[in-house]
Write a protein that holds these residues in place. Structure first.
Motif, PDB file in Angstrom:
ATOM      1  N   ARG A 225     -81.545  76.342  51.438  1.00  0.00           N
ATOM      2  CA  ARG A 225     -81.572  77.582  52.050  1.00  0.00           C
ATOM      3  C   ARG A 225     -80.250  78.006  52.759  1.00  0.00           C
ATOM      4  O   ARG A 225     -80.096  78.996  52.928  1.00  0.00           O
ATOM      5  CB  ARG A 225     -82.747  77.433  53.423  1.00  0.00           C
ATOM      6  N   ALA A 226     -79.855  76.857  53.374  1.00  0.00           N
ATOM      7  CA  ALA A 226     -78.392  77.365  54.052  1.00  0.00           C
ATOM      8  C   ALA A 226     -77.486  77.704  53.237  1.00  0.00           C
ATOM      9  O   ALA A 226     -76.349  78.212  53.775  1.00  0.00           O
ATOM     10  CB  ALA A 226     -78.111  76.026  54.843  1.00  0.00           C
ATOM     11  N   LYS A 227     -77.492  77.663  52.068  1.00  0.00           N
ATOM     12  CA  LYS A 227     -76.809  78.104  51.123  1.00  0.00           C
ATOM     13  C   LYS A 227     -77.027  79.505  50.564  1.00  0.00           C
ATOM     14  O   LYS A 227     -76.144  79.994  49.792  1.00  0.00           O
ATOM     15  CB  LYS A 227     -76.531  77.076  49.639  1.00  0.00           C
ATOM     16  N   GLY A 228     -77.911  80.065  51.010  1.00  0.00           N
ATOM     17  CA  GLY A 228     -78.369  81.365  50.629  1.00  0.00           C
ATOM     18  C   GLY A 228     -79.139  81.623  49.274  1.00  0.00           C
ATOM     19  O   GLY A 228     -79.069  82.607  48.630  1.00  0.00           O
ATOM     20  N   ILE A 229     -79.696  80.521  48.871  1.00  0.00           N
ATOM     21  CA  ILE A 229     -80.227  80.606  47.546  1.00  0.00           C
ATOM     22  C   ILE A 229     -81.428  81.266  47.666  1.00  0.00           C
ATOM     23  O   ILE A 229     -82.039  81.353  48.582  1.00  0.00           O
ATOM     24  CB  ILE A 229     -80.645  78.891  47.016  1.00  0.00           C
ATOM     25  N   ARG A 230     -81.738  82.151  46.649  1.00  0.00           N
ATOM     26  CA  ARG A 230     -82.905  82.863  46.813  1.00  0.00           C
ATOM     27  C   ARG A 230     -84.243  82.239  46.710  1.00  0.00           C
ATOM     28  O   ARG A 230     -84.284  81.179  45.967  1.00  0.00           O
ATOM     29  CB  ARG A 230     -82.926  84.017  45.519  1.00  0.00           C
ATOM     30  N   PRO A 231     -85.364  82.758  47.370  1.00  0.00           N
ATOM     31  CA  PRO A 231     -86.525  81.872  47.514  1.00  0.00           C
ATOM     32  C   PRO A 231     -87.024  81.640  46.315  1.00  0.00           C
ATOM     33  O   PRO A 231     -87.657  80.386  46.239  1.00  0.00           O
ATOM     34  CB  PRO A 231     -87.348  82.999  48.328  1.00  0.00           C
ATOM     35  N   TYR A 232     -87.196  82.482  45.234  1.00  0.00           N
ATOM     36  CA  TYR A 232     -87.856  81.932  44.031  1.00  0.00           C
ATOM     37  C   TYR A 232     -87.318  80.840  43.469  1.00  0.00           C
ATOM     38  O   TYR A 232     -87.664  79.973  43.013  1.00  0.00           O
ATOM     39  CB  TYR A 232     -88.029  83.300  43.454  1.00  0.00           C
ATOM     40  N   ARG A 233     -85.860  80.829  43.439  1.00  0.00           N
ATOM     41  CA  ARG A 233     -85.095  79.671  42.842  1.00  0.00           C
ATOM     42  C   ARG A 233     -85.538  78.244  43.663  1.00  0.00           C
ATOM     43  O   ARG A 233     -85.558  77.380  43.183  1.00  0.00           O
ATOM     44  CB  ARG A 233     -83.676  80.010  42.989  1.00  0.00           C
ATOM     45  N   ILE A 234     -85.568  78.462  45.037  1.00  0.00           N
ATOM     46  CA  ILE A 234     -85.867  77.277  45.833  1.00  0.00           C
ATOM     47  C   ILE A 234     -87.142  76.844  45.416  1.00  0.00           C
ATOM     48  O   ILE A 234     -87.134  75.753  45.222  1.00  0.00           O
ATOM     49  CB  ILE A 234     -85.778  77.678  47.275  1.00  0.00           C
ATOM     50  N   TYR A 235     -88.089  77.789  45.593  1.00  0.00           N
ATOM     51  CA  TYR A 235     -89.544  77.101  45.007  1.00  0.00           C
ATOM     52  C   TYR A 235     -89.487  76.692  43.672  1.00  0.00           C
ATOM     53  O   TYR A 235     -90.131  75.506  43.645  1.00  0.00           O
ATOM     54  CB  TYR A 235     -90.461  78.447  45.173  1.00  0.00           C
ATOM     55  N   PHE A 236     -89.081  77.429  42.638  1.00  0.00           N
ATOM     56  CA  PHE A 236     -89.250  77.110  41.218  1.00  0.00           C
ATOM     57  C   PHE A 236     -88.381  76.272  40.531  1.00  0.00           C
ATOM     58  O   PHE A 236     -88.468  75.617  39.735  1.00  0.00           O
ATOM     59  CB  PHE A 236     -89.449  78.286  40.470  1.00  0.00           C
ATOM     60  N   VAL A 237     -87.195  76.164  41.207  1.00  0.00           N
ATOM     61  CA  VAL A 237     -86.060  75.114  40.677  1.00  0.00           C
ATOM     62  C   VAL A 237     -86.120  73.974  41.616  1.00  0.00           C
ATOM     63  O   VAL A 237     -86.134  72.906  41.125  1.00  0.00           O
ATOM     64  CB  VAL A 237     -84.637  75.846  40.435  1.00  0.00           C
ATOM     65  N   HIS A 238     -85.630  74.272  42.963  1.00  0.00           N
ATOM     66  CA  HIS A 238     -85.288  73.059  43.873  1.00  0.00           C
ATOM     67  C   HIS A 238     -86.483  72.453  44.107  1.00  0.00           C
ATOM     68  O   HIS A 238     -86.630  70.944  44.131  1.00  0.00           O
ATOM     69  CB  HIS A 238     -84.632  73.793  44.968  1.00  0.00           C
ATOM     70  N   ALA A 239     -87.639  73.097  44.359  1.00  0.00           N
ATOM     71  CA  ALA A 239     -88.943  72.350  44.830  1.00  0.00           C
ATOM     72  C   ALA A 239     -89.772  71.838  43.779  1.00  0.00           C
ATOM     73  O   ALA A 239     -90.222  70.634  43.590  1.00  0.00           O
ATOM     74  CB  ALA A 239     -89.566  73.219  45.849  1.00  0.00           C
ATOM     75  N   LEU A 240     -89.998  72.497  42.917  1.00  0.00           N
ATOM     76  CA  LEU A 240     -90.974  72.489  41.917  1.00  0.00           C
ATOM     77  C   LEU A 240     -90.641  71.355  40.908  1.00  0.00           C
ATOM     78  O   LEU A 240     -91.575  70.316  40.522  1.00  0.00           O
ATOM     79  CB  LEU A 240     -91.381  73.725  41.013  1.00  0.00           C
ATOM     80  N   LYS A 241     -89.407  71.308  40.444  1.00  0.00           N
ATOM     81  CA  LYS A 241     -88.799  70.224  39.608  1.00  0.00           C
ATOM     82  C   LYS A 241     -89.276  68.886  40.302  1.00  0.00           C
ATOM     83  O   LYS A 241     -89.801  67.864  39.883  1.00  0.00           O
ATOM     84  CB  LYS A 241     -87.471  70.421  39.335  1.00  0.00           C
ATOM     85  N   ASN A 242     -88.934  68.833  41.821  1.00  0.00           N
ATOM     86  CA  ASN A 242     -89.085  67.520  42.336  1.00  0.00           C
ATOM     87  C   ASN A 242     -90.528  67.353  42.663  1.00  0.00           C
ATOM     88  O   ASN A 242     -90.967  66.038  42.876  1.00  0.00           O
ATOM     89  CB  ASN A 242     -88.268  67.417  43.860  1.00  0.00           C
ATOM     90  N   THR A 243     -91.276  68.179  42.795  1.00  0.00           N
ATOM     91  CA  THR A 243     -92.767  68.180  42.985  1.00  0.00           C
ATOM     92  C   THR A 243     -93.548  67.611  42.026  1.00  0.00           C
ATOM     93  O   THR A 243     -94.187  66.653  41.794  1.00  0.00           O
ATOM     94  CB  THR A 243     -93.445  69.518  43.299  1.00  0.00           C
TER      95      THR A 243
END
Ligand SMILES: Nc1ncnc2c1ncn2[C@@H]1O[C@H](COP(=O)(O)OP(=O)(O)OP(=O)(O)O)[C@@H](O)[C@H]1O
Ligand SMILES: [Mg+2]
Lengths: 326, 330
Positions: A225-243
């Motif tokens: 978030r602090a890097k300004g990544i778009r929300p959908y990328r945060i949810y589906f790339v950053h978070a979902l993969k780790n989930t």
């Protein structure tokens, strides 16, 4: 990598040994094969002689090793009822069961990911509350009750779906008959698949939601978030993969478990699979068939778990398969 | 015009049965390219200040009132989408623990490229070229290979260098670094600080450095804020604050430094603990621990007042200053 593979295969073999031992112990204690072979009218002397010939008076170990040798050659005994090799009986029923499990798995994967992600991202929305409420209902109602309710609503009252059987199946290869080739087959597999998924789906939605919410609190998500990544990328790339990493492990185990759950679903829907067959075998005290079923289901369970573990190792960069094997 | 101008910033946490004030009317300025330190004990509100500037407070925290003027624009009024365009682009943040800051399942390259592409339309190859350039600037050996590595393959110091490179990717005007070396091995802490200082100076980037360490502040920054229980209690040029601290709390912090203690002597710690946000005393929040506190201090909250280059919130200081002033004018 190879070392890990070998280690994992050895573990799987050890588990199969345990299962075969349990299977044999059941066979040894449950039902007298002579009763099935000769009936009531034969004298005790003849029975003793037959026992000797059949090796039934040998020590437990000798009998078990003989049993194991047969199993390894694919001989799981002969069904009392069908008068056919038990393995053949099961393998004939296997496609129906595997297709049912596949149908339920598709429903679970297709719905649990979007629902789990949505309820994690918007935990306070009305829709999330409804989904979470329904999931509790789904978990708490037993599969057979869900199945009966669904038959009542969708078959009896609405008449949308048939209530039993596989419908029009199509031969694909060998003896494999599939539901997925005709509209009638699809219509028939709908209700049983939903019923079978009815417990696992809510569990998966809740599991994915819980994992995802935890991941969303992590430092790396805050950093994204602090890097300004778009929300959908945060949810589906950053978070979902780790989930999904931990979910894969649990999920694999559950798909194995689902093969066992088919007993109830198949019975209610008269689905001609091996679960239905197993219940009939229990009613008929068809011991070889019961034991063969346990061994085959145990085998499926062990194989799926091993494969899932290997997949987990491949998709998770922090698991070093080579090192784990050492 | 200053790069950043914070006016009466107040941050609250909505707890179950009450609302606590984590930041109370904080005001300060930062000039272009200036380096500012924020010090104070654990729980003083330093990190909350940093996250507020990014408008990244997580629930239940929220900005209650005040302004954050960044380049003349009040960013507390921006929509989330507008704020996203500033984060990582004009204002970058360096987190405390490099071991948990990077996403474990994405490669260094993916994490650098996505940052660039979140703000500029670049091809992957173009973004990678910029990433390699920035990795060189932070002295990462063979940067091309790093791009394909996962965070767990790199040491903590290496990861923090990469995070510094990521902060510089889009040539920001301001970097907020929240205790960037506390999680690292002592032997490399100084190297990382030196690198950060060098890069801020050469790129003329403003820096807000949050730390416990007054020694670091004196080496790295031009101005310092001292925080206590969510308030600013002293602010001014770092040299003045270190050499001639006014507030008894700042004096206590400096006396507690190892260099201020003779060998064999015990470190002089400030007695007592900072109050929790739910139990802030009336009057001056520091009064229960202050050796100069009088009745007046326990009743009335001291305003922050400017004396020359330094601002202090202390009744005792204003009394002394006023006597000096009277003596001088007599
Ligand atoms: N999510 C939260 N809910 C409630 N209170 C919080 C929350 N996050 C922080 N606080 C409170 O806000 C205050 C300031 O926290 P902050 O993290 O800014 O401290 P800090 O000065 O950075 O301390 P440290 O040196 O330990 O990092 C603390 O008293 C803390 O208890
Ligand atoms: Mg902090």
């Amino acid at each position: 990598m190879l070392a890990y593979l070998v280690k994992r295969v050895f573990q799987a073999i050890a588990v199969m040994f345990a299962i075969s031992l349990i299977g044999f112990a059941i066979q040894d204690n449950l039902g007298d094969p002579l009763r099935e072979l000769v009936g009531q009218s034969v004298s005790e002397e003849v029975r003793q002689q037959l026992r000797d010939e059949l090796g039934l008076n040998d020590s437990f170990m000798t009998q078990y090793i003989r049993f194991l040798g047969n199993v390894l050659q694919g001989d799981l005994g002969t069904s009392y009822f069908f008068k056919e090799p038990a393995l053949d009986v099961i393998l004939k029923k296997l496609p129906a069961t595997l297709e049912l499990v596949a149908g339920a798995t598709l429903i679970i994967i297709g719905l649990s990911v979007p629902l789990g992600v949505y309820t994690a991202i918007k935990p306070n929305s009305v829709l999330s509350r409804i989904i979470m409420g329904l999931s509790i209902v789904g978990i708490s109602i037993p599969v057979f009750l869900t199945a009966i309710l669904m038959i009542f609503v969708f078959s009896v009252e609405l008449g949308w779906f048939p209530s039993y059987g596989r419908g029009d199946v199509v031969h694909v290869f060998g003896y494999w008959e599939t539901n997925f080739a005709t509209a009638d087959g699809w219509v028939h597999i709908m209700l049983p698949s939903v019923a079978l998924a009815s417990i696992m789906l809510p569990l998966f939605v809740r599991l994915i939601r819980a994992e995802m919410m935890e991941v969303l609190q992590s430092e790396y998500v805050k950093y994204a978030r602090a890097k300004g990544i778009r929300p959908y990328r945060i949810y589906f790339v950053h978070a979902l993969k780790n989930t999904l990493l931990p979910v894969i492990t649990v999920g694999g185990v559950q798909i194995g478990t689902m093969v066992a759950y088919t007993i109830l679903t198949e019975t209610v829907f008269q689905w001609p699979g091996m679960g239905f067959m197993f219940l009939e075998a229990v009613n008929r005290v068809d011991t070889p068939l019961i034991v063969a079923y346990l061994i085959v289901v145990g085998f499926i369970f062990v194989v799926t778990n091993t494969i899932v573990d290997l997949i987990y190792g491949l998709v998770n960069p922090t698991v070093n398969l080579a090192r784990m094997g050492a | 015009m200053s790069l950043l101008s914070v006016r009466d910033l107040t941050v609250k946490f909505a707890m179950r049965d009450n609302t606590v004030t984590a930041l109370n009317q904080i005001s300060f300025d930062l000039a272009k390219g200036e380096r500012l330190g924020i010090v104070g004990e654990s729980g003083a509100g330093k990190s909350i200040t940093g996250f507020s500037l990014m408008n990244l407070l997580s629930r239940p925290g929220y900005i209650d009132s005040g302004q954050i003027l960044f380049g003349g624009q009040d960013i507390t009024q921006l929509s989330e989408a507008e704020m996203r365009k500033i984060r990582g682009n004009r204002m970058a943040m360096i987190f405390q623990d490099p071991m948990v800051t990077l996403n474990p399942v994405l490669t260094i390259g993916q994490q650098m490229v996505e940052t660039l592409r979140a703000h500029r339309s670049l091809s992957k190859a173009e973004a990678e070229q910029i990433a390699i350039l920035k990795l060189r600037e932070v002295y990462i050996p063979s940067p091309e290979e790093r791009l394909n590595q996962y965070p767990h393959e790199l040491s903590g110091g290496m990861r923090q260098r990469i995070i510094i490179a990521m902060a510089l990717l889009l040539d920001p005007e301001l970097i907020i670094a929240d205790e960037p070396t506390t999680a690292l091995d002592v032997t490399i802490q100084a190297d990382i600080m030196e690198l950060l200082l060098e890069l801020c100076q050469s790129n003329k980037v403003g820096l807000i450095l949050i730390t416990h360490d007054l020694g670091v502040v004196s080496q790295m920054t031009e101005r310092t804020l001292v925080m206590y229980a969510g308030r600013l209690i002293e602010a001014g040029p770092t040299r003045e604050i270190i050499n001639d601290p006014q507030h008894p709390y700042t004096q206590g912090l400096i006396n507690a430094l190892p260099q201020q203690t003779l060998p064999g002597q015990r470190l002089k710690q400030i007695p007592g603990n900072m109050p929790s946000l739910t139990a802030i005393p009336t009057g001056c929040p520091f009064s229960p621990r202050c050796e100069y506190a009088v009745d007046h201090c326990r009743k009335i909250l001291p305003e922050i007042v400017r004396y020359g280059q330094v601002e202090v919130a202390c009744h005792e200081v204003s009394r002394l200053q006023n006597t000096n002033f009277e003596e001088a004018s007599a």
